[in-house]
Scaffold this motif. Structure first.
Motif, mmCIF file in Angstrom:
data_model
loop_
_atom_site.group_PDB
_atom_site.id
_atom_site.type_symbol
_atom_site.label_atom_id
_atom_site.label_comp_id
_atom_site.label_asym_id
_atom_site.label_seq_id
_atom_site.Cartn_x
_atom_site.Cartn_y
_atom_site.Cartn_z
ATOM 1 N N PRO A 228 18.372 -11.486 55.748
ATOM 2 C CA PRO A 228 19.467 -10.575 55.352
ATOM 3 C C PRO A 228 20.845 -11.060 55.802
ATOM 4 O O PRO A 228 21.838 -10.881 55.087
ATOM 5 C CB PRO A 228 19.091 -9.250 56.039
ATOM 6 C CG PRO A 228 18.171 -9.632 57.132
ATOM 7 C CD PRO A 228 17.428 -10.825 56.648
ATOM 8 N N VAL A 232 24.007 -11.713 53.423
ATOM 9 C CA VAL A 232 25.343 -11.140 53.643
ATOM 10 C C VAL A 232 26.380 -12.256 53.750
ATOM 11 O O VAL A 232 27.489 -12.161 53.198
ATOM 12 C CB VAL A 232 25.331 -10.261 54.909
ATOM 13 C CG1 VAL A 232 26.744 -9.804 55.269
ATOM 14 C CG2 VAL A 232 24.432 -9.047 54.717
ATOM 15 N N ASN A 235 27.074 -13.786 50.229
ATOM 16 C CA ASN A 235 27.830 -12.873 49.387
ATOM 17 C C ASN A 235 29.264 -12.700 49.891
ATOM 18 O O ASN A 235 30.203 -12.488 49.100
ATOM 19 C CB ASN A 235 27.139 -11.516 49.319
ATOM 20 C CG ASN A 235 25.877 -11.568 48.474
ATOM 21 O OD1 ASN A 235 25.659 -12.529 47.744
ATOM 22 N ND2 ASN A 235 25.037 -10.549 48.581
ATOM 23 N N ALA A 283 26.506 -4.798 46.463
ATOM 24 C CA ALA A 283 25.206 -4.152 46.638
ATOM 25 C C ALA A 283 24.275 -5.042 47.471
ATOM 26 O O ALA A 283 23.519 -4.567 48.341
ATOM 27 C CB ALA A 283 24.582 -3.853 45.274
ATOM 28 N N GLY A 284 24.310 -6.368 47.226
ATOM 29 C CA GLY A 284 23.483 -7.273 48.030
ATOM 30 C C GLY A 284 23.899 -7.289 49.484
ATOM 31 O O GLY A 284 23.051 -7.312 50.387
ATOM 32 N N LEU A 286 25.344 -4.831 51.042
ATOM 33 C CA LEU A 286 24.933 -3.547 51.604
ATOM 34 C C LEU A 286 23.439 -3.546 51.910
ATOM 35 O O LEU A 286 23.001 -3.048 52.968
ATOM 36 C CB LEU A 286 25.294 -2.428 50.630
ATOM 37 C CG LEU A 286 24.967 -1.008 51.093
ATOM 38 C CD1 LEU A 286 25.725 -0.675 52.369
ATOM 39 C CD2 LEU A 286 25.302 0.005 50.003
ATOM 40 N N GLU A 287 22.652 -4.131 50.991
ATOM 41 C CA GLU A 287 21.198 -4.180 51.219
ATOM 42 C C GLU A 287 20.877 -5.029 52.449
ATOM 43 O O GLU A 287 20.026 -4.661 53.284
ATOM 44 C CB GLU A 287 20.502 -4.751 49.990
ATOM 45 C CG GLU A 287 18.984 -4.826 50.131
ATOM 46 C CD GLU A 287 18.338 -5.444 48.918
ATOM 47 O OE1 GLU A 287 17.117 -5.706 48.965
ATOM 48 O OE2 GLU A 287 19.052 -5.681 47.929
ATOM 49 N N GLY A 288 21.542 -6.184 52.592
ATOM 50 C CA GLY A 288 21.307 -7.018 53.768
ATOM 51 C C GLY A 288 21.711 -6.331 55.054
ATOM 52 O O GLY A 288 21.017 -6.415 56.074
ATOM 53 N N GLU A 290 21.802 -3.100 55.559
ATOM 54 C CA GLU A 290 20.819 -2.050 55.843
ATOM 55 C C GLU A 290 19.543 -2.631 56.441
ATOM 56 O O GLU A 290 18.921 -2.018 57.318
ATOM 57 C CB GLU A 290 20.521 -1.271 54.562
ATOM 58 C CG GLU A 290 21.679 -0.410 54.088
ATOM 59 C CD GLU A 290 21.367 0.259 52.761
ATOM 60 O OE1 GLU A 290 20.362 -0.152 52.120
ATOM 61 O OE2 GLU A 290 22.124 1.176 52.367
ATOM 62 N N ARG A 291 19.154 -3.818 55.935
ATOM 63 C CA ARG A 291 17.952 -4.451 56.501
ATOM 64 C C ARG A 291 18.170 -4.825 57.962
ATOM 65 O O ARG A 291 17.296 -4.608 58.802
ATOM 66 C CB ARG A 291 17.603 -5.698 55.674
ATOM 67 C CG ARG A 291 16.401 -6.465 56.204
ATOM 68 C CD ARG A 291 15.184 -5.593 56.258
ATOM 69 N NE ARG A 291 14.039 -6.291 56.837
ATOM 70 C CZ ARG A 291 13.045 -5.691 57.465
ATOM 71 N NH1 ARG A 291 13.059 -4.375 57.620
ATOM 72 N NH2 ARG A 291 12.044 -6.389 57.950
ATOM 73 N N ARG A 293 20.219 -3.295 59.952
ATOM 74 C CA ARG A 293 20.229 -2.024 60.673
ATOM 75 C C ARG A 293 18.802 -1.550 60.950
ATOM 76 O O ARG A 293 18.487 -1.073 62.049
ATOM 77 C CB ARG A 293 20.977 -0.984 59.844
ATOM 78 C CG ARG A 293 21.060 0.400 60.492
ATOM 79 C CD ARG A 293 21.330 1.460 59.444
ATOM 80 N NE ARG A 293 20.245 1.474 58.451
ATOM 81 C CZ ARG A 293 20.299 2.151 57.296
ATOM 82 N NH1 ARG A 293 21.407 2.814 56.976
ATOM 83 N NH2 ARG A 293 19.280 2.142 56.451
ATOM 84 N N ASP A 294 17.912 -1.675 59.957
ATOM 85 C CA ASP A 294 16.519 -1.253 60.149
ATOM 86 C C ASP A 294 15.823 -2.085 61.219
ATOM 87 O O ASP A 294 15.035 -1.551 62.027
ATOM 88 C CB ASP A 294 15.758 -1.371 58.828
ATOM 89 C CG ASP A 294 16.264 -0.393 57.787
ATOM 90 O OD1 ASP A 294 16.918 0.605 58.181
ATOM 91 O OD2 ASP A 294 16.021 -0.623 56.583
#
Length: 464
Positions: A228, A232, A235, A283-284, A286-288, A290-291, A293-294
């Motif tokens: 991720p 990030v 991107n 969006a990519g 943000l997805e990275g 969030e990953r 963060r998880d």
């Protein structure tokens, strides 16, 4: 016994005359009977003498055995380092050993016959009357502290004692055996030091195992975070290029360029394509993010050490996280199949179960090192039984399996089949303890088709 001359032993005897015994005429039976009588007497004397000889031999053998037993007992008493005092029921000393002679500085003859109280210091916690009272109650003396009156001053000893019986089973005295407490304290001190050293060594090994687990965790987390973060990072570079193009185009707009020039600049900078890519790029990113963060949230949750905080958690996500953090980072060519049903929940501490599963996956990866076509199968299922609903996670590898002679020892502390420096033998032992703390269990077996299978069974959470 000779027969007198002129006398017939049978016809002239008073018994024969009185009874009217018949006259046998010229036959001389008297000489024959006399010889037989003498022969019988001689035989009886021989038997008696043989019996006396046999008894004498037995007596000598018993005396030899008695002397040997006495010598053995004397040697045993002489070699004892503990003080031995034998008293009668009145408290008079009947016998002491060589150690007692050394302690009291007197020979056995001088100590024999003295009252037991004379050998004890007035400050003794246990008195002679206490010994006699204990003997009267037919009880043993166990680890009682005495203080002996010795030439060097009072000496504390730890004493054990028991009644002494005669061959008919009647109590006739008391036997006391004492060891100087100084020796016991030294022995206890040495034992305590050895125990502390063993505890420190065990703590060091447990710390080494924790550090090894932490190293595997860091490597797995770094591998898991790399994807991720790289996404990030890539991107962000793309957005930076798009921003530079947009700034150049906006500068041309603000400079008052005509429509033809703006159209040409728009085409050269590929503004339309940049505008179309910006939403997907954001969006990519943000997805990275969030990953990441998880992953950080998982780390925070798994690092929690609150053992009382039991909760219902998704076992599938814990399994997949353990696989991602260990197997994928260490063996990229490993074929992994995870078949855990959605909604398979367990009750416990997710961080500790994550540690167990990471260790199980790590052991499977170690067993697959150098094997052709390595494969790892992880399955989960819900079980029923008399002890309630359970869930099971089974980790199977395609390795050589576990030898039958060590199958029952794989969970023993410090037991390992790995090379020196590659394992402490505490990983599975710690996992076994964690499983028991969760009211579960850990089982090891060999699969019929090859490879080892380690099963983690835990209390189920929720409903199927």
């Amino acid at each position: 016994m000779p027969v007198p001359e002129g006398k017939d032993f049978l016809t002239d005897s008073p018994l024969a005359l009185a009874s009217g015994a018949p006259d046998f005429g010229a036959v001389d039976f008297g000489a024959v009977d006399a010889e037989e009588a003498w022969i019988a007497v001689i035989r009886k004397m021989d038997e008696t003498y043989a019996e006396l000889v046999r008894q004498q031999v037995e007596l000598e053998e018993k005396n030899a055995a008695l002397e040997e037993a006495q010598g053995f007992i004397a040697g045993l008493l002489g070699s004892m380092t503990d003080v031995l005092i034998a008293c009668d029921l009145a408290g008079r000393v009947e016998q002491v050993n060589l150690a007692a002679e050394r302690v009291f500085g007197q020979l056995a003859d001088a100590l024999t016959g003295r009252p037991l109280a004379a050998l004890l210091d007035p400050s003794s916690p246990t008195s002679a009357s206490d010994v006699l009272a204990t003997a009267a109650r037919r009880q043993r003396i166990a680890d009682r502290e005495f203080t002996l009156a010795t030439p060097e001053g009072p000496q504390a000893v730890s004493v054990n004692g028991a009644l002494r019986f005669d061959p008919r089973g009647r109590p006739v005295g008391v036997v006391l055996v004492g060891r100087p407490i100084g020796e016991l304290r030294a022995a206890y001190h040495a034992l305590a030091n050895a125990h502390e050293h063993l505890k420190r060594t065990q703590q060091q090994l447990v710390h080494a195992e924790k550090m090894a687990s932490l190293g595997r965790l860091v490597a797995g987390v770094a591998h898991e975070l790399n994807n991720p973060i790289s996404f990030v990072y890539g991107n962000a570079h793309a957005l930076k290029r798009y921003a530079e193009r947009l700034i150049t185009y906006l500068d041309a707009v603000h400079a008052g360029s005509d429509a033809a020039a703006l159209a040409r600049t728009r085409g050269e900078l590929r503004i339309d394509r940049a505008l179309a890519d910006i939403p997907a790029t954001l969006a990519g990113m943000l997805e990275g993010a969030e990953r990441v963060r998880d992953i950080v949230a998982d780390l925070r949750r798994f690092s929690s050490d609150n053992r009382e905080a039991r909760e219902v958690f998704d076992l599938g996500s814990v399994v997949r996280s353990a696989v991602d953090w260990v197997a994928k980072s260490q063996m990229p060519d490993l074929a992994i199949r995870v078949k855990v049903p959605e909604g398979l929940e367990a009750v416990g501490h997710p961080g500790h179960i994550h540690q167990v599963l990471m260790n199980l996956v790590q052991n499977a990866v170690d067993a697959l090192e150098g094997r052709p076509d390595p494969r790892l199968d992880i399955t989960g299922e819900r079980l029923g039984g008399p002890d309630g609903e359970r869930v099971a996670v089974r980790v199977r590898d395609s390795g050589p399996g576990i030898p039958e002679d060590i199958l029952g020892r794989v969970f023993d502390p410090f037991f390992t089949t790995k090379a020196v420096g590659k394992g402490t033998g505490l990983g599975l032992s710690i996992c076994y303890r964690i499983a028991e703390e969760h009211d579960g269990r850990l089982e090891a077996a060999n699969h019929p088709d090859g490879g080892a299978v380690i099963s983690l069974i835990l209390p189920a959470g929720g409903r199927p």
